[in-house]
Design a protein around this motif. Sequence first.
Motif, mmCIF file in Angstrom:
data_model
loop_
_atom_site.group_PDB
_atom_site.id
_atom_site.type_symbol
_atom_site.label_atom_id
_atom_site.label_comp_id
_atom_site.label_asym_id
_atom_site.label_seq_id
_atom_site.Cartn_x
_atom_site.Cartn_y
_atom_site.Cartn_z
ATOM 1 N N ASN A 49 0.845 -1.195 0.000
ATOM 2 C CA ASN A 49 0.000 0.000 0.000
ATOM 3 C C ASN A 49 0.881 1.247 0.000
ATOM 4 N N ARG A 50 0.238 2.415 0.110
ATOM 5 C CA ARG A 50 1.004 3.657 -0.024
ATOM 6 C C ARG A 50 2.008 3.858 1.104
ATOM 7 N N ASP A 61 3.852 1.424 2.131
ATOM 8 C CA ASP A 61 4.843 0.391 1.903
ATOM 9 C C ASP A 61 4.635 -0.836 2.782
ATOM 10 N N GLU A 102 -4.006 8.110 -4.341
ATOM 11 C CA GLU A 102 -3.333 6.958 -3.755
ATOM 12 C C GLU A 102 -4.216 6.140 -2.825
ATOM 13 N N ASP A 139 -7.337 2.787 0.814
ATOM 14 C CA ASP A 139 -6.080 2.771 1.555
ATOM 15 C C ASP A 139 -5.941 4.032 2.404
#
Lengths: 598, 598
Positions: A98-99, A101, B91, B141
């Motif tokens: 995911n964003r 990491d 994102e 996310d």
Amino acid sequence: MNYSSTFIPTLREVPADAVIASHILMFRSGMIRKLANGLFAYLPLGLRSFRKVENIIRQEMNAAGALEIKPTVVLPGEIWKESGRWDSMGEGMLRVKNRLDNDFVVSPTAEEAVTAIVREELSSYRQLPLNLYQINTKFRDEIRPRYGLMRGREFIMKDAYSFHRDDESLDETYQRMGRAYRRIFKRCGLSVIPVKADSGAMGGSGSEEFMVESNIGDNTLILCKKCDYAANVEKAECAGDHADQTQSAETPLYEKIDTPGVKTIDELCAFLNTSPQTFIKTLIFRAVNVELDLSGAPGCSALSKNDNAVYPEAFFAAAIRGDLDVNETKLAALLKAGEVSLASDSDILRLTNAPVGFAGPVGLNSLPLIADQSVVLMKDAVTGALAKDLHYRHVAYGRDFTSWMTGDLRTVKSGDICTVCGGELYEKKGNELGHIFKLGYKYTSSMKVSYLDENGKSAIPIMGCYGIGVDRTLASIIEEHHDEAGIIWPVSVAPYHVIIIPIKYDAQVKTAADRLATELEEAGIEVLLDDRSERPGVKFNDADLLGIPWRVVIGDKGLAQPSPQIEIKRRSEKESRTVDLDKAAEELVQKIMEELRN
Amino acid sequence: MNYSSTFIPTLREVPADAVIASHILMFRSGMIRKLANGLFAYLPLGLRSFRKVENIIRQEMNAAGALEIKPTVVLPGEIWKESGRWDSMGEGMLRVKNRLDNDFVVSPTAEEAVTAIVREELSSYRQLPLNLYQINTKFRDEIRPRYGLMRGREFIMKDAYSFHRDDESLDETYQRMGRAYRRIFKRCGLSVIPVKADSGAMGGSGSEEFMVESNIGDNTLILCKKCDYAANVEKAECAGDHADQTQSAETPLYEKIDTPGVKTIDELCAFLNTSPQTFIKTLIFRAVNVELDLSGAPGCSALSKNDNAVYPEAFFAAAIRGDLDVNETKLAALLKAGEVSLASDSDILRLTNAPVGFAGPVGLNSLPLIADQSVVLMKDAVTGALAKDLHYRHVAYGRDFTSWMTGDLRTVKSGDICTVCGGELYEKKGNELGHIFKLGYKYTSSMKVSYLDENGKSAIPIMGCYGIGVDRTLASIIEEHHDEAGIIWPVSVAPYHVIIIPIKYDAQVKTAADRLATELEEAGIEVLLDDRSERPGVKFNDADLLGIPWRVVIGDKGLAQPSPQIEIKRRSEKESRTVDLDKAAEELVQKIMEELRN
């Protein structure tokens, strides 16, 4: 439900990539549509049958004492690293960062998730046994998804995980799950073949697969012509055969023979003018993640177990009679290895000191030798001599070599002999719908699950695991129940129980159709009323395609009788018959309810 | 269900990261457990209530004519590229490549998927309107997931998408969905505030959010003290106020004033000894994906639309009265922009020829000027003069400058005036549970959906979109229905209707408890029978924590009465009362069924 109020986009054409009945018919009947390769959307009609299969599974799981939970579909990578499967699961598991990491997995299976949940909550033996299940989305990144729902990338599985104090408790739940599975498939109208199976990458032993016969099946089943023996070829056993008895009682001392340019068994047979049964074939395998203790095994002194208590890589020689094949799944199970595959040419050269084709058991000290049971009986065999263009003859097991381990490595084939009754075995292709297996301590041990037993001592629970593919079960029902015109649903999983076709949805026909629909629906029967202004032929064809178990046709002619008549037909039967309009609802309700109770 | 046969791991302690009631109580009552940050597993008790909320939603959607489908959770990236949201979603959308390097998305929403399905099947106006929904897994996310299920990463949403021939048909479905949503929340026992809302990144206009009051809410609601006006602050409007009337009727010619070192409004007020109401604040914004036609707009001659028919980037000046704030959501809606944010210092310098703090509307030709309605009324204002340390005074709108566009840019605050009734507005924090909105042609146009209308001409359908967060709805029920001891479930969503507590599960008490449980269950009542060998105090505490609506206590004392007595108590009431054991089942069944019917 009126046909015009729902969304059933039927098709005349067969989609180009659809080759099996369920794929073709689910598309043509408007049950599913493709979003991408291996990704299918259920449309309203398909979802109705899907939910019925799902609910049959849920009811039987609840009745068997399993408890439904719902973990997430996206799971944290950490727990897969704990179990060791972050590395061992291969590319079929969809991993994503995911964003922030963080590592995630789009769940292909849920041993880790359920074990992680239970680990936090388990403290006492009094909480055991515990059997938790989910019916949830799974993803496996099939390289070549095909056959519609039979082998999709995303699918819904029922997967249950049980935790126990001892083998007896595990076996009790395992048997109960087996009975529940038999009921589930029976209620779905499916003929399943329960077969003994290897539990594969999941680890553990003691497992049964529920197969349906299918000529596009992934699995080869070994069945007996005389008794009910049935096993996956990965696991199937057979009795020793006459070839084992053909060795001479007294064997001369073994001796070298020159075999210039001879590499294969066939070439060797031709060269020596004999049959493969007289050879010992020796193959070199590379195994990864081996759990078996190799301390003291030949050539293994430099190996050590890693953090996950396995040997990351080890090599083995496997010896088997020349006419037989080594079953890699059996070998992996014997070695408790994650995977087993033939070693590379360079590894073979390094380990046997000879090029490919000249490995043999005599004098082989560089790696552990696993001998198939067929080899143990051989007293006058030909083998490779660990040198180019050289073989031995007159080799006898026990005299000239022994093995580090013996076992059943043999791939069973049609014509082999049943261990149970001596009958002849044969092969069938099958598709797996369900699988129950005893996992053992693989996850509870690697993920450090423990509880306090009756004596206040820390103990590790033993696990079982039980899966059913819901979509695949649905598709298999269609495979078993269809004809050239369309689906023939069993009542238990039909999207609707009755389809009412008014010849023309107007005036007295409309009144009669509406009234019958209402009467049936009030009695709990699910009705699809074809209110479209289509020709009767179109409606009949769609009704056959959709496969609703009961069809009712209402027209002016029948209604004009002194006592108004309508026509009733089962989808599975050729002939229709007329019944009194006034008695139709009662008869249909009675028949449908009776079938639903079964 | 016997307590010991299920899995309800209750906790005394509050998890460290749990700060709101629903998060704390769902953990403590064993309804959920955390798998990772923002990822929660439902345990059996939690799943029971979850399914009830899900089924209420399903029933009301079906009753409103929506049709359930089930697309996959993992969706192909292609359709997101078609709609343009592959780039614009940011994102928060979890993107993943599979082993074949194909792009996939773990579904955050399903406009694209449903539009893609409908595109393939839609041919005639006769198929419209069509309203398809799913109840399925979503993933966003979140950078900072918190508050348990209120803001998780994975969650379950009901999302519906409707397709129509015209605005009237869309409005009809939109209104019907609004009514269904009101019924859903009422049946769940929730007090929701329906508010007018901006439809944000989803595009389109005409939208209503269903909010619950919450001091941890993401949303600011503007409500009127006198009438029922309610709007999200992103959309809220207010009437002009007295400050608009304070300008002098005749304004001298505007003139430069030196304002050395003065940059902020506060500094300027101090410097000129006046109030912010006399200033025109001019802010420079960067907008992305602008749909509005900018041909001919100042400074926009070099811009052109991309393949998705939007300007990827454009800059705008926004002018507003000095005491007010620009609402970026309103500005974005006015510009039909994907997103709007303050421009960087270097962009401001480039576009206004002056450092930050000296932008002004007079002589500003390098970019389009959007004036808030408050500015249009100003006749004697102070503004920046597009040069360092320089301002203008006596600036009048219409005389000294005009705008390219005027509109409502103002952020409404407590104390502003209601446009409907003139009452005073106030603010509340709220959490969004549901959202209905008219999407317009955003997806059907970009993804090229068409059908043949009554005249055989190709037309594009208009869309609506309707979502409810199922987990968040469940958590909000607990927020509204709890006390310091635990949850107080409304009967409609309670995991069980009745909890039976035998003081000691033995002898005649066991017999009575078992019999009552059986009687209730046969009447369709869901019973949890606390068969544990715990002290009564522990059982009572757990019962309060779990929040089962009806509690029955059975003990030897009551059973010893001439006519055996048991104790009944509502979770929501303090006092219990005794009833005849023989009449208990009937009374409970009657009361519970009555509540379930409501």
